[in-house]
Design an enzyme around this catalytic site. Structure first.
Site, PDB file in Angstrom:
ATOM      1  N   PHE A  90       7.635   8.787  12.052  1.00 13.07           N
ATOM      2  CA  PHE A  90       7.220   7.384  11.978  1.00 13.07           C
ATOM      3  C   PHE A  90       7.253   7.123  10.513  1.00 13.07           C
ATOM      4  O   PHE A  90       6.923   7.553   9.439  1.00 13.07           O
ATOM      5  CB  PHE A  90       5.673   6.973  12.843  1.00 13.07           C
ATOM      6  CG  PHE A  90       5.515   5.529  12.762  1.00 13.07           C
ATOM      7  CD1 PHE A  90       5.666   4.482  13.694  1.00 13.07           C
ATOM      8  CD2 PHE A  90       4.464   4.966  11.470  1.00 13.07           C
ATOM      9  CE1 PHE A  90       5.779   3.391  13.651  1.00 13.07           C
ATOM     10  CE2 PHE A  90       4.792   3.636  11.486  1.00 13.07           C
ATOM     11  CZ  PHE A  90       5.261   2.809  12.095  1.00 13.07           C
TER      12      PHE A  90
ATOM     13  N   ASP B 164       8.422  11.517   3.316  1.00 17.36           N
ATOM     14  CA  ASP B 164       7.529  10.200   3.005  1.00 17.36           C
ATOM     15  C   ASP B 164       6.030  10.810   3.093  1.00 17.36           C
ATOM     16  O   ASP B 164       5.824  10.900   3.975  1.00 17.36           O
ATOM     17  CB  ASP B 164       7.659   9.186   4.539  1.00 17.36           C
ATOM     18  CG  ASP B 164       6.864   8.129   4.819  1.00 17.36           C
ATOM     19  OD1 ASP B 164       6.519   7.859   4.263  1.00 17.36           O
ATOM     20  OD2 ASP B 164       7.737   7.071   5.958  1.00 17.36           O
TER      21      ASP B 164
ATOM     22  N   LYS C 174       1.301   2.314   1.329  1.00 17.73           N
ATOM     23  CA  LYS C 174      -0.616   1.718   2.087  1.00 17.73           C
ATOM     24  C   LYS C 174      -1.535   2.315   0.746  1.00 17.73           C
ATOM     25  O   LYS C 174      -2.097   0.520   0.278  1.00 17.73           O
ATOM     26  CB  LYS C 174      -0.634   3.286   3.544  1.00 17.73           C
ATOM     27  CG  LYS C 174      -0.302   2.555   4.939  1.00 17.73           C
ATOM     28  CD  LYS C 174      -0.628   3.358   5.540  1.00 17.73           C
ATOM     29  CE  LYS C 174       0.365   3.383   7.011  1.00 17.73           C
ATOM     30  NZ  LYS C 174       1.390   3.741   7.249  1.00 17.73           N
TER      31      LYS C 174
HETATM   32  C1  LIG Z   1       2.784   2.837   8.018  1.00 16.43           C
HETATM   33  C2  LIG Z   1       3.929   3.943   8.146  1.00 16.43           C
HETATM   34  C3  LIG Z   1       5.054   3.827   7.489  1.00 16.43           C
HETATM   35  C4  LIG Z   1       5.160   2.372   7.318  1.00 16.43           C
HETATM   36  O1  LIG Z   1       4.684   1.867   6.436  1.00 16.43           O
HETATM   37  P1  LIG Z   1       4.397  -0.367   6.692  1.00 16.43           P
HETATM   38  O2  LIG Z   1       4.252  -0.375   5.938  1.00 16.43           O
HETATM   39  O3  LIG Z   1       3.873  -0.699   8.405  1.00 16.43           O
HETATM   40  O4  LIG Z   1       5.335  -0.586   7.179  1.00 16.43           O
HETATM   41  C5  LIG Z   1       6.374   3.975   7.242  1.00 16.43           C
HETATM   42  N1  LIG Z   1       5.904   5.678   6.806  1.00 16.43           N
HETATM   43  C6  LIG Z   1       4.545   6.445   7.358  1.00 16.43           C
HETATM   44  C7  LIG Z   1       4.508   7.792   7.942  1.00 16.43           C
HETATM   45  C8  LIG Z   1       3.841   5.351   7.698  1.00 16.43           C
HETATM   46  O5  LIG Z   1       2.078   6.285   8.235  1.00 16.43           O
END
Ligand SMILES: *Cc1c(COP(=O)(O)O)cnc(C)c1O
Length: 425
Positions: A144, A231, A273
């Site tokens: 994701f 990520d 986040k």
């Molecule tokens: C939440 C998330 C995203 C996307 O972030 P948004 O602020 O919702 O665009 C990308 N990668 C990971 C691992 C995430 O948990």
């Protein structure tokens, strides 16, 4: 006469006027403080989602709110057409904090992932000399990375991508936690620019790879001159009991000589986040100059990226992580949580296992992927004063704010096990 406005009213308004893009639990929140949330009827809950790990510092942290208020009174947005007196400080602060040379500022996680894809491709062409338009990026199944049209192109979740094509090319999917598959692609494909990976797959259901996965992926990427892109939008900033999930077993929260510990240094680090404590949309790409300098004026941008509100809030949010030792707390309480859940699971027929790291954990419910059991458990958890949501089908993620105390954690274990007991077969 005062009309009584209840939860159903707000839910109905959203349903009538909004895009039907989410399926939230039927709870309408109006206030938060630390680990607690209150709904419009005054009921109090433990938050065990933390806005997908954005609110690591707890709801409405007074220091972060103060930073927001102070900055909001003097300057909110200049755009990058001009300099502002916070961006440079912020860039210096964050690059030191995470030990990278440069930072590219943005707002949402997906936007930072997109930027990292552009940087990786351009590095592939201009530094690695990959033939024009042939660059490829390796990704993992069940990943994701966000919701943009490019990112969903390499999702393996059909709901995310069906009927949203044509999909972007240039991505090769391998199974997660599969070093042999990674090496096989690297050996046979000369045009690989990067390997984009989550050190723990959060959305997929908190899949924690083998101990050495990231470290070995690092050496393979180095061997084949491929950028390792981590990520850490969900796993970073204390969540997994280390400053970053790539820090492995080091819990110093960034004060150590990380290279001497279990730290695996990615070439590109993506944060989002919790970098703002959930107080403002802030994300960032971090890497060294040899990579970041492929981006020149006019080649990337964002109107809100690097705005003074974002900079002030994020610096305070990162200070709070350090000052309150939230990383160390996540490590300690995570161990207590898994031990307590494991004890329950020994005699349970409804829960198959608990897994995770720090305070990013999940339980796997003993039912099919398509059953409603996990959802029904979450509804009952809500009734019992704890908010959590299924990730995929039968998996429930438990990720409270990192400010949770030991007493609060055990209170939550009580709520969770009591709720689960009602579902035992
Ligand atoms: C939440 C998330 C995203 C996307 O972030 P948004 O602020 O919702 O665009 C990308 N990668 C990971 C691992 C995430 O948990």
């Amino acid at each position: 006469m005062e009309t009584i406005i209840n939860a159903d009213h707000f839910i109905e308004l959203e349903h009538r006027h909004g895009a039907h893009d989410y399926h939230p639990l039927p709870v309408v929140l109006e206030r938060g403080e630390g680990v607690y949330l209150w709904d419009v009827e005054g009921k109090k809950y433990f938050d065990f989602l933390s806005a997908y790990s954005a609110v690591n510092q707890g709801h409405c942290h007074p220091r972060i709110v103060n930073a927001l208020q102070k900055q909001a009174q003097v300057l909110t947005l200049t755009s990058r057409a001009f300099h502002n007196n916070k961006l440079g400080k912020y860039m210096e602060y964050v690059t030191k904090y995470f030990d990278f040379e440069r930072l590219l500022p943005s707002n949402t996680g997906a936007e930072a992932v997109e930027a990292s894809i552009k940087i990786t491709r351009k590095w592939g062409y201009t530094v690695k000399n990959i033939p024009s338009n042939k660059a490829e990026i390796i990704v993992c199944s069940q990943n994701f990375h966000g919701r943009t049209s490019t990112i969903i192109s390499f999702s393996s979740d059909s709901e995310s991508k069906v009927n949203f094509g044509p999909h972007a090319s240039g991505f090769i999917t391998i199974p997660y936690n599969d070093l042999e598959a990674l090496e096989a692609i690297l050996e046979t494909h000369p045009n690989i620019a990067g390997f984009l990976v989550e050190p723990i797959q959060g959305e997929a259901g908190v899949y924690t790879p083998d101990e050495n996965f990231i470290r070995k992926a690092r050496s393979l990427c180095s061997e084949y001159n491929v950028l390792l892109i981590a990520d850490e939008i969900q796993t970073g900033i204390g969540r997994t009991g280390s400053l970053l999930a790539v820090c492995g077993n080091c819990s110093c929260a960034g004060d150590c000589e990380r290279q001497e510990n279990s730290y695996t240094r990615p070439d590109i680090l993506i944060l989002g986040k919790a970098i703002s404590g959930g107080t403002y949309p802030v994300s960032a790409v971090l890497c060294d100059s040899s990579i970041m300098d492929v981006i020149q004026p006019g080649q990337h941008g964002s109107t809100f990226g690097g705005n003074p509100m974002a900079c002030s809030i994020a610096m305070e949010a990162l200070e709070v992580i350090r000052d309150e030792k939230l990383t160390q707390n996540a490590r300690h309480l995570g161990e207590l949580f898994r031990t307590a859940m494991q004890e329950y699971i020994e005699t349970s027929t409804i829960v198959l296992k608990v897994r995770g790291k720090g305070l990013l954990n999940a339980i796997v419910i003993n039912d099919t992927e398509t059953s409603n059991t996990a959802w029904n458990i979450c509804i009952q958890l809500k009734e019992n004063g704890l908010l959590a949501k299924p990730t995929h089908g039968n998996i429930i993620r438990f990720a409270p704010p990192l400010v949770i105390s030991e007493d609060q954690l055990y209170e939550c274990v009580e709520i969770i096990t009591k709720t689960l007991k009602a579902f035992e077969k």
